[in-house]
Design a protein around this motif. Structure first.
Motif, PDB file in Angstrom:
ATOM      1  N   TRP A 291       0.892  -1.305   0.001  1.00  0.00           N
ATOM      2  CA  TRP A 291      -0.120   0.003  -0.167  1.00  0.00           C
ATOM      3  C   TRP A 291       0.757   1.134   0.067  1.00  0.00           C
ATOM      4  CZ3 TRP A 291      -5.078   0.745  -0.979  1.00  0.00           C
ATOM      5  CH2 TRP A 291      -5.866  -0.184  -0.920  1.00  0.00           C
ATOM      6  N   ILE A 292       1.973   1.113   0.687  1.00  0.00           N
ATOM      7  CA  ILE A 292       2.877   2.382   0.661  1.00  0.00           C
ATOM      8  C   ILE A 292       3.471   2.560  -0.793  1.00  0.00           C
ATOM      9  CG2 ILE A 292       4.847   3.119   1.495  1.00  0.00           C
ATOM     10  CD1 ILE A 292       4.639   1.713   4.235  1.00  0.00           C
ATOM     11  N   LEU A 293       3.977   1.566  -1.244  1.00  0.00           N
ATOM     12  CA  LEU A 293       4.263   1.622  -2.696  1.00  0.00           C
ATOM     13  C   LEU A 293       3.435   2.196  -3.519  1.00  0.00           C
ATOM     14  CD1 LEU A 293       6.569  -1.658  -2.882  1.00  0.00           C
ATOM     15  CD2 LEU A 293       7.562   0.594  -2.635  1.00  0.00           C
ATOM     16  N   LEU A 294       2.226   1.385  -3.555  1.00  0.00           N
ATOM     17  CA  LEU A 294       1.071   1.963  -4.200  1.00  0.00           C
ATOM     18  C   LEU A 294       0.726   3.488  -4.132  1.00  0.00           C
ATOM     19  CD1 LEU A 294      -1.140   1.482  -6.495  1.00  0.00           C
ATOM     20  CD2 LEU A 294      -2.717   0.867  -4.381  1.00  0.00           C
ATOM     21  N   GLY A 295       0.951   4.039  -2.828  1.00  0.00           N
ATOM     22  CA  GLY A 295       0.500   5.314  -2.604  1.00  0.00           C
ATOM     23  C   GLY A 295       1.690   6.121  -3.285  1.00  0.00           C
ATOM     24  N   PHE A 296       2.844   5.593  -3.338  1.00  0.00           N
ATOM     25  CA  PHE A 296       4.013   6.577  -3.759  1.00  0.00           C
ATOM     26  C   PHE A 296       3.853   6.566  -5.360  1.00  0.00           C
ATOM     27  CE2 PHE A 296       8.147   6.975  -5.985  1.00  0.00           C
ATOM     28  CZ  PHE A 296       8.834   7.964  -5.089  1.00  0.00           C
ATOM     29  N   ALA A 297       3.342   5.538  -6.009  1.00  0.00           N
ATOM     30  CA  ALA A 297       3.242   5.360  -7.433  1.00  0.00           C
ATOM     31  C   ALA A 297       2.055   6.275  -7.949  1.00  0.00           C
ATOM     32  CB  ALA A 297       2.853   3.913  -7.911  1.00  0.00           C
ATOM     33  N   ILE A 298       0.918   6.597  -7.233  1.00  0.00           N
ATOM     34  CA  ILE A 298      -0.079   7.332  -7.237  1.00  0.00           C
ATOM     35  C   ILE A 298       0.423   8.767  -7.262  1.00  0.00           C
ATOM     36  CG2 ILE A 298      -2.401   8.342  -6.392  1.00  0.00           C
ATOM     37  CD1 ILE A 298      -3.011   5.104  -5.756  1.00  0.00           C
ATOM     38  N   LEU A 299       1.365   9.174  -6.170  1.00  0.00           N
ATOM     39  CA  LEU A 299       1.871  10.618  -5.915  1.00  0.00           C
ATOM     40  C   LEU A 299       2.802  10.895  -7.125  1.00  0.00           C
ATOM     41  CD1 LEU A 299       2.515  10.659  -2.143  1.00  0.00           C
ATOM     42  CD2 LEU A 299       0.708  11.884  -3.197  1.00  0.00           C
ATOM     43  N   TYR A 300       3.470   9.838  -7.653  1.00  0.00           N
ATOM     44  CA  TYR A 300       4.324   9.894  -8.806  1.00  0.00           C
ATOM     45  C   TYR A 300       3.309  10.539  -9.865  1.00  0.00           C
ATOM     46  CZ  TYR A 300       7.272   9.545 -12.637  1.00  0.00           C
ATOM     47  OH  TYR A 300       8.348   9.596 -13.776  1.00  0.00           O
TER      48      TYR A 300
ATOM     49  N   THR B  11     -11.398  -8.541  -3.074  1.00  0.00           N
ATOM     50  CA  THR B  11     -12.099  -8.001  -1.728  1.00  0.00           C
ATOM     51  C   THR B  11     -12.153  -6.447  -1.978  1.00  0.00           C
ATOM     52  OG1 THR B  11      -9.762  -7.360  -0.772  1.00  0.00           O
ATOM     53  CG2 THR B  11     -10.571  -9.471  -0.354  1.00  0.00           C
ATOM     54  N   TRP B  12     -12.980  -5.672  -1.055  1.00  0.00           N
ATOM     55  CA  TRP B  12     -13.068  -4.217  -1.172  1.00  0.00           C
ATOM     56  C   TRP B  12     -11.839  -3.599  -1.518  1.00  0.00           C
ATOM     57  CZ3 TRP B  12     -11.825  -0.423   1.958  1.00  0.00           C
ATOM     58  CH2 TRP B  12     -11.483  -0.661   3.340  1.00  0.00           C
ATOM     59  N   GLN B  13     -10.741  -4.085  -0.480  1.00  0.00           N
ATOM     60  CA  GLN B  13      -9.516  -3.308  -0.548  1.00  0.00           C
ATOM     61  C   GLN B  13      -8.917  -3.523  -1.950  1.00  0.00           C
ATOM     62  OE1 GLN B  13     -10.577  -5.662   1.700  1.00  0.00           O
ATOM     63  NE2 GLN B  13      -9.864  -5.274   4.032  1.00  0.00           N
ATOM     64  N   SER B  14      -8.850  -4.830  -2.338  1.00  0.00           N
ATOM     65  CA  SER B  14      -8.150  -4.813  -3.774  1.00  0.00           C
ATOM     66  C   SER B  14      -8.771  -4.090  -4.806  1.00  0.00           C
ATOM     67  CB  SER B  14      -8.141  -6.305  -4.058  1.00  0.00           C
ATOM     68  OG  SER B  14      -9.167  -6.958  -4.121  1.00  0.00           O
ATOM     69  N   ALA B  15     -10.294  -3.912  -4.660  1.00  0.00           N
ATOM     70  CA  ALA B  15     -10.884  -3.307  -5.807  1.00  0.00           C
ATOM     71  C   ALA B  15     -10.716  -1.681  -5.546  1.00  0.00           C
ATOM     72  CB  ALA B  15     -12.415  -3.462  -5.316  1.00  0.00           C
ATOM     73  N   LEU B  16     -10.401  -1.350  -4.319  1.00  0.00           N
ATOM     74  CA  LEU B  16     -10.106   0.003  -4.136  1.00  0.00           C
ATOM     75  C   LEU B  16      -8.650   0.337  -4.764  1.00  0.00           C
ATOM     76  CD1 LEU B  16     -10.437   2.710  -2.778  1.00  0.00           C
ATOM     77  CD2 LEU B  16      -9.720   1.653  -0.511  1.00  0.00           C
ATOM     78  N   ALA B  17      -7.703  -0.570  -4.397  1.00  0.00           N
ATOM     79  CA  ALA B  17      -6.307  -0.468  -5.055  1.00  0.00           C
ATOM     80  C   ALA B  17      -6.387  -0.012  -6.471  1.00  0.00           C
ATOM     81  CB  ALA B  17      -5.591  -1.585  -4.519  1.00  0.00           C
ATOM     82  N   LEU B  18      -7.124  -1.108  -7.161  1.00  0.00           N
ATOM     83  CA  LEU B  18      -7.205  -1.085  -8.417  1.00  0.00           C
ATOM     84  C   LEU B  18      -8.024   0.261  -9.215  1.00  0.00           C
ATOM     85  CD1 LEU B  18      -8.019  -4.815  -9.464  1.00  0.00           C
ATOM     86  CD2 LEU B  18      -5.893  -3.713 -10.002  1.00  0.00           C
ATOM     87  N   TRP B  19      -9.022   0.761  -8.479  1.00  0.00           N
ATOM     88  CA  TRP B  19      -9.705   1.872  -8.841  1.00  0.00           C
ATOM     89  C   TRP B  19      -8.631   3.065  -8.430  1.00  0.00           C
ATOM     90  CZ3 TRP B  19     -11.569   6.014  -5.789  1.00  0.00           C
ATOM     91  CH2 TRP B  19     -12.119   6.835  -6.690  1.00  0.00           C
ATOM     92  N   LEU B  20      -7.983   3.198  -7.743  1.00  0.00           N
ATOM     93  CA  LEU B  20      -7.277   4.427  -7.140  1.00  0.00           C
ATOM     94  C   LEU B  20      -6.085   4.441  -8.229  1.00  0.00           C
ATOM     95  CD1 LEU B  20      -6.830   4.141  -3.066  1.00  0.00           C
ATOM     96  CD2 LEU B  20      -8.109   6.014  -4.443  1.00  0.00           C
ATOM     97  N   TRP B  21      -5.474   3.359  -8.468  1.00  0.00           N
ATOM     98  CA  TRP B  21      -4.183   3.401  -9.398  1.00  0.00           C
ATOM     99  C   TRP B  21      -5.049   3.807 -10.874  1.00  0.00           C
ATOM    100  CZ3 TRP B  21       0.036   4.493 -10.666  1.00  0.00           C
ATOM    101  CH2 TRP B  21       0.643   4.298 -11.847  1.00  0.00           C
ATOM    102  N   TRP B  22      -5.649   2.747 -11.285  1.00  0.00           N
ATOM    103  CA  TRP B  22      -6.110   3.139 -12.650  1.00  0.00           C
ATOM    104  C   TRP B  22      -6.966   4.340 -13.010  1.00  0.00           C
ATOM    105  CZ3 TRP B  22      -3.194   1.010 -16.023  1.00  0.00           C
ATOM    106  CH2 TRP B  22      -2.495  -0.265 -15.658  1.00  0.00           C
ATOM    107  N   GLY B  23      -7.616   4.734 -12.039  1.00  0.00           N
ATOM    108  CA  GLY B  23      -8.368   6.145 -11.986  1.00  0.00           C
ATOM    109  C   GLY B  23      -7.197   7.075 -12.203  1.00  0.00           C
ATOM    110  N   THR B  24      -6.458   7.155 -11.426  1.00  0.00           N
ATOM    111  CA  THR B  24      -5.240   8.114 -11.383  1.00  0.00           C
ATOM    112  C   THR B  24      -4.354   8.116 -12.644  1.00  0.00           C
ATOM    113  OG1 THR B  24      -5.203   8.304  -8.838  1.00  0.00           O
ATOM    114  CG2 THR B  24      -3.291   9.148 -10.180  1.00  0.00           C
ATOM    115  N   ARG B  25      -3.937   7.034 -13.065  1.00  0.00           N
ATOM    116  CA  ARG B  25      -3.161   6.719 -13.950  1.00  0.00           C
ATOM    117  C   ARG B  25      -3.630   7.358 -15.156  1.00  0.00           C
ATOM    118  NH1 ARG B  25       1.445   6.516 -16.556  1.00  0.00           N
ATOM    119  NH2 ARG B  25       1.796   4.493 -17.676  1.00  0.00           N
ATOM    120  N   ILE B  26      -5.053   6.986 -15.571  1.00  0.00           N
ATOM    121  CA  ILE B  26      -5.797   7.449 -16.920  1.00  0.00           C
ATOM    122  C   ILE B  26      -5.839   8.889 -16.702  1.00  0.00           C
ATOM    123  CG2 ILE B  26      -7.558   7.167 -18.027  1.00  0.00           C
ATOM    124  CD1 ILE B  26      -7.924   3.931 -17.115  1.00  0.00           C
ATOM    125  N   LYS B  27      -6.333   9.346 -15.683  1.00  0.00           N
ATOM    126  CA  LYS B  27      -6.494  10.766 -15.569  1.00  0.00           C
ATOM    127  C   LYS B  27      -5.380  11.437 -16.039  1.00  0.00           C
ATOM    128  CE  LYS B  27      -8.405  14.389 -12.857  1.00  0.00           C
ATOM    129  NZ  LYS B  27      -9.244  14.876 -13.845  1.00  0.00           N
TER     130      LYS B  27
END
Length: 380
Positions: A5-14, A300-316
């Motif tokens: 989750w920390i690494l995912l957060g860093f990637a989203i911040l990038y 799970t809802w956590q994994s779905a949230l991770a995918l949504w956060l990443w691809w939503g940010t990445r595509i935008k």
């Protein structure tokens, strides 16, 4: 799990960092005119090979600039019988500023582009040298913006970003998105450490600075000549400046195999030239961390949230950046970003080992200092 989750957060911040830097680039550089109309005398060294439907339009976008300074154009063709030669001679016959240098430049080194540059370089007579690739299309204010960079007497080299703006196939879409990621990473690198490298599609130099580092003659066997030029100029005490513009990279099409081979070549080159940046690349890849969360936890809802956060940010962020850089029909092709990112993860792993790359009809061996040697030639 917490680390993922920390690494995912860093990637989203990038991703948000690229969004911010591209938006800042648009507001304060891309949409800002040159501070003055320079009149430096320029020799335009144009390496050309092959002929595409838009070749003449691309070349004339540089030659026909409304620029105050004196210009000469040196078309250099390093392969006898190249189909680009006839068009170059047609242009030269109608424009006294243009001359065509044609010959077999293969003896000048393993890098065919640099070999052609070495062939044409002695015919450049002006105090500033501009080097551009044949598949680039310049905006109308190109010369003013790139040459205005030399207003600072400490600047020895000016370069600029480029982008594939028109796409006609999935493979070309993935290539365009890969080029876009590279261009945005240049803005990140500039913000963090400044510019110490060039972008080979468009590079301008002070002649005396270029000569002081050995010009192109010492780079015939290097794969990443743009990195070498910028790095040597920086080490010599000069600045490398990024001009506030984006040049269009015009490609007629691309197949999936060509895309994969090109990106693997680029990645292995980057690993040798900038190993720190290459290894830190993986930290910014949220697709990996979101997928690992999914594989660890299942649906799970956590994994779905991770995918949504990443691809939503990445595509935008990617859609925004691509549009700022001039993309046409970006929404039509943005979905290929998902496949491109997963391909990139595989290619990155492959790039960590091996010292061979395919460049057109040649198999090359790379050495730790950035040099290369031709191992094999393929029939085409």
């Amino acid at each position: 799990m917490t680390l993922l989750w920390i690494l995912l957060g860093f990637a989203i911040l990038y991703q948000w960092a690229t969004f911010y830097l591209v938006e800042r680039f648009r507001r304060f550089e891309l949409e800002t005119p040159a501070p003055f109309h320079p009149d430096y005398a320029v020799s335009h060294l144009k390496t050309v090979h092959g002929r595409q439907p838009r070749s003449e339009t691309n070349w004339r976008s540089y030659i026909d600039q409304d620029y105050r300074g004196e210009q000469e154009v040196v078309f250099t063709i390093g392969r006898l019988g190249d189909p680009s030669a006839d068009l170059a001679r047609e242009i030269a016959a109608k424009d006294a500023r243009v001359k065509v240098i044609e010959g077999d430049a293969s003896g000048n080194g393993a890098n065919p582009k640099v070999a052609s540059m070495i062939q044409g370089w002695p015919h450049c007579t002006q105090p500033f040298i501009l080097s551009t690739d044949s598949d680039m299309h310049a905006p109308p204010n190109y010369m003013d913006k790139i040459m205005a960079g030399f207003e600072d007497p400490k600047v020895g080299m000016v370069t600029c970003l480029y982008c594939i703006q028109r796409v006609n196939s999935p493979a070309l879409a993935m290539e365009a998105l890969s080029v876009l990621d590279f261009s945005t990473s240049v803005l990140v690198a500039r913000a963090l450490e400044g510019m110490s490298f060039g972008l080979g599609a468009n590079m301008a130099f002070r002649r005396d600075v270029l000569e002081s580092i050995g010009a192109f003659d010492v780079l015939g066997d290097y794969l990443a000549e743009d990195y070498q030029l910028g790095n040597r100029i920086t080490k010599a005490g000069w600045k490398v400046k990024l001009a506030g513009m984006v040049v269009e990279d015009v490609l007629p099409g691309m197949r999936l195999k060509e895309y994969l081979l090109h990106q693997l070549r680029w990645m292995r080159t980057y690993r040798i030239s900038r190993p720190g940046g290459h290894f830190s690349f993986i930290v910014t890849q949220g697709a990996l961390w979101a997928t690992l969360i999914l594989l660890w936890q299942g649906w799970t809802w956590q994994s779905a949230l991770a995918l949504w956060l990443w691809w939503g940010t990445r595509i935008k962020a990617t859609l925004h950046n691509w549009k700022v850089f001039g993309a046409v029909e970006a929404e039509k092709w943005i979905a290929w970003l998902v496949l491109k990112d997963y391909f990139y993860l595989v290619l990155w792993v492959c790039s960590l080992v091996g010292d061979q790359v395919r460049w057109g009809p040649r198999l090359l061996k790379l050495y730790p200092d950035g040099r290369m040697k031709v191992l094999k030639r393929f029939d085409v």
